[in-house]
Design a protein around this motif. Structure first.
Motif, PDB file in Angstrom:
ATOM      1  N   TRP A  74      19.053 -23.558  22.361  1.00 44.74           N
ATOM      2  CA  TRP A  74      19.722 -24.190  21.054  1.00 44.74           C
ATOM      3  C   TRP A  74      20.358 -23.346  20.296  1.00 44.74           C
ATOM      4  N   GLU A  75      21.734 -23.623  19.872  1.00 49.44           N
ATOM      5  CA  GLU A  75      22.520 -22.793  19.225  1.00 49.44           C
ATOM      6  C   GLU A  75      22.800 -23.663  17.625  1.00 49.44           C
ATOM      7  N   LYS A 101      21.928 -27.566  18.098  1.00 46.31           N
ATOM      8  CA  LYS A 101      22.493 -28.080  19.052  1.00 46.31           C
ATOM      9  C   LYS A 101      22.302 -27.675  20.583  1.00 46.31           C
ATOM     10  N   CYS A 102      21.517 -28.459  21.424  1.00 41.76           N
ATOM     11  CA  CYS A 102      20.892 -28.083  22.465  1.00 41.76           C
ATOM     12  C   CYS A 102      22.231 -27.766  23.588  1.00 41.76           C
ATOM     13  N   VAL A 103      22.140 -26.374  23.871  1.00 39.83           N
ATOM     14  CA  VAL A 103      23.099 -26.044  24.982  1.00 39.83           C
ATOM     15  C   VAL A 103      22.720 -25.521  26.465  1.00 39.83           C
ATOM     16  N   ASP A 104      21.388 -26.036  26.666  1.00 39.07           N
ATOM     17  CA  ASP A 104      20.846 -25.566  27.985  1.00 39.07           C
ATOM     18  C   ASP A 104      20.656 -26.766  28.772  1.00 39.07           C
ATOM     19  N   GLN A 105      21.556 -26.713  29.811  1.00 37.17           N
ATOM     20  CA  GLN A 105      21.379 -28.012  30.841  1.00 37.17           C
ATOM     21  C   GLN A 105      20.071 -28.208  31.323  1.00 37.17           C
ATOM     22  N   GLY A 147      22.813 -31.305  24.881  1.00 37.20           N
ATOM     23  CA  GLY A 147      23.911 -32.043  24.028  1.00 37.20           C
ATOM     24  C   GLY A 147      23.452 -32.607  22.821  1.00 37.20           C
ATOM     25  N   MET A 148      21.969 -32.602  22.588  1.00 34.56           N
ATOM     26  CA  MET A 148      21.397 -33.334  21.617  1.00 34.56           C
ATOM     27  C   MET A 148      21.690 -32.650  20.195  1.00 34.56           C
ATOM     28  N   GLU A 149      21.942 -33.075  18.796  1.00 35.98           N
ATOM     29  CA  GLU A 149      22.052 -32.309  17.744  1.00 35.98           C
ATOM     30  C   GLU A 149      21.001 -33.032  17.076  1.00 35.98           C
ATOM     31  N   SER A 150      20.315 -31.655  16.158  1.00 36.53           N
ATOM     32  CA  SER A 150      19.410 -32.028  15.285  1.00 36.53           C
ATOM     33  C   SER A 150      20.044 -31.203  13.768  1.00 36.53           C
ATOM     34  N   TRP A 151      20.167 -32.107  12.842  1.00 38.52           N
ATOM     35  CA  TRP A 151      20.653 -31.659  11.592  1.00 38.52           C
ATOM     36  C   TRP A 151      19.438 -31.364  10.440  1.00 38.52           C
ATOM     37  N   GLY A 152      19.610 -30.195   9.680  1.00 40.03           N
ATOM     38  CA  GLY A 152      18.596 -30.183   8.802  1.00 40.03           C
ATOM     39  C   GLY A 152      19.163 -29.601   7.365  1.00 40.03           C
ATOM     40  N   LYS A 153      18.489 -29.829   6.447  1.00 36.63           N
ATOM     41  CA  LYS A 153      18.862 -29.104   5.071  1.00 36.63           C
ATOM     42  C   LYS A 153      17.760 -28.560   4.322  1.00 36.63           C
ATOM     43  N   GLY A 154      18.083 -27.379   3.742  1.00 38.21           N
ATOM     44  CA  GLY A 154      16.966 -26.778   3.102  1.00 38.21           C
ATOM     45  C   GLY A 154      17.554 -26.653   1.498  1.00 38.21           C
ATOM     46  N   VAL A 155      16.883 -27.047   0.746  1.00 33.66           N
ATOM     47  CA  VAL A 155      17.220 -26.872  -0.744  1.00 33.66           C
ATOM     48  C   VAL A 155      16.362 -25.807  -1.666  1.00 33.66           C
ATOM     49  N   TYR A 156      17.096 -24.611  -1.804  1.00 30.13           N
ATOM     50  CA  TYR A 156      16.362 -23.479  -2.177  1.00 30.13           C
ATOM     51  C   TYR A 156      15.638 -23.795  -3.711  1.00 30.13           C
ATOM     52  N   ILE A 208       8.949 -23.337  16.599  1.00 34.90           N
ATOM     53  CA  ILE A 208       9.144 -22.160  15.708  1.00 34.90           C
ATOM     54  C   ILE A 208       8.636 -20.905  16.282  1.00 34.90           C
ATOM     55  N   THR A 209       7.792 -20.950  17.281  1.00 37.51           N
ATOM     56  CA  THR A 209       7.490 -19.749  18.137  1.00 37.51           C
ATOM     57  C   THR A 209       8.519 -19.084  18.858  1.00 37.51           C
ATOM     58  N   GLU A 210       9.196 -20.085  19.595  1.00 40.15           N
ATOM     59  CA  GLU A 210      10.449 -19.499  20.228  1.00 40.15           C
ATOM     60  C   GLU A 210      11.514 -18.923  19.248  1.00 40.15           C
ATOM     61  N   THR A 211      11.470 -19.568  18.000  1.00 42.87           N
ATOM     62  CA  THR A 211      12.439 -19.265  16.882  1.00 42.87           C
ATOM     63  C   THR A 211      12.304 -17.960  16.415  1.00 42.87           C
TER      64      THR A 211
END
Length: 171
Positions: free
Chosen positions: A48-49, A68-72, A79-88, A156-159
């Protein structure tokens, strides 16, 4: 990969605590979470990027990103996108980052059908190494189960493995 495995535990049925020691100084580990040019290089699971990563690093500021998943080889996720938002909420450099994490859309609107998370990150100086403690508090045990069932712990482990690789590149 390091032998500094991540330790995880659940407290009170709705708090997930993750801990890991990184072989890098605390200031550098903290910087990885504050600067978009670093986050883009390691945030997200393998394959993912982060094509979008906007960071306003201050209390009340927002971090809005797209994974975004870039690994075929990841099949249906490619191709899937996952959007996130953090509020500090609170930042004490280089010791603590507290924020609320949301699922969102491309415009930054919060996805109310998915659980939000109160995140407290502590960066503990171990004399050249850093212990990172991530405490994620969910509204309920069911909300925690929802994200665990989505594979969040593996993600999260991979991250954090990717974070360690990035630290090794820049230190």
């Amino acid at each position: 990969m390091s032998n500094n495995a991540m330790v995880s535990r659940v407290e009170n049925e709705r708090v997930l605590v993750l801990e890991r020691v990184f072989d890098a100084p605390r200031d550098l580990v903290f910087k990885m979470f504050k600067e978009p040019e670093h986050l883009k290089r390691w945030w997200g699971p393998r394959g993912w990027e982060l094509p979008v990563c906007n960071v306003d690093f201050r209390p009340g500021g927002v971090w809005h990103y797209c994974m975004k998943c870039v690994d075929q080889n990841q099949g249906q996720f490619y191709g899937m996108e996952s959007w996130g938002k953090g509020v500090y909420k609170e930042i004490v450099e280089p010791e603590t980052i507290i924020y609320t994490d949301y699922f969102s859309d491309a415009e930054g609107n919060t996805n109310e059908t998915m659980p939000s998370t109160e995140i407290t990150m502590k960066f503990i100086d171990l004399g050249g190494k850093t212990k990172l403690v991530n405490r994620a508090e969910y509204v309920s045990a069911e909300a925690l189960k929802t994200v665990m069932d989505m594979g969040m712990l593996q993600g999260i482990t991979e991250t954090w493995d990717r974070l360690e690789e990035r630290l090794n590149e820049v230190k």
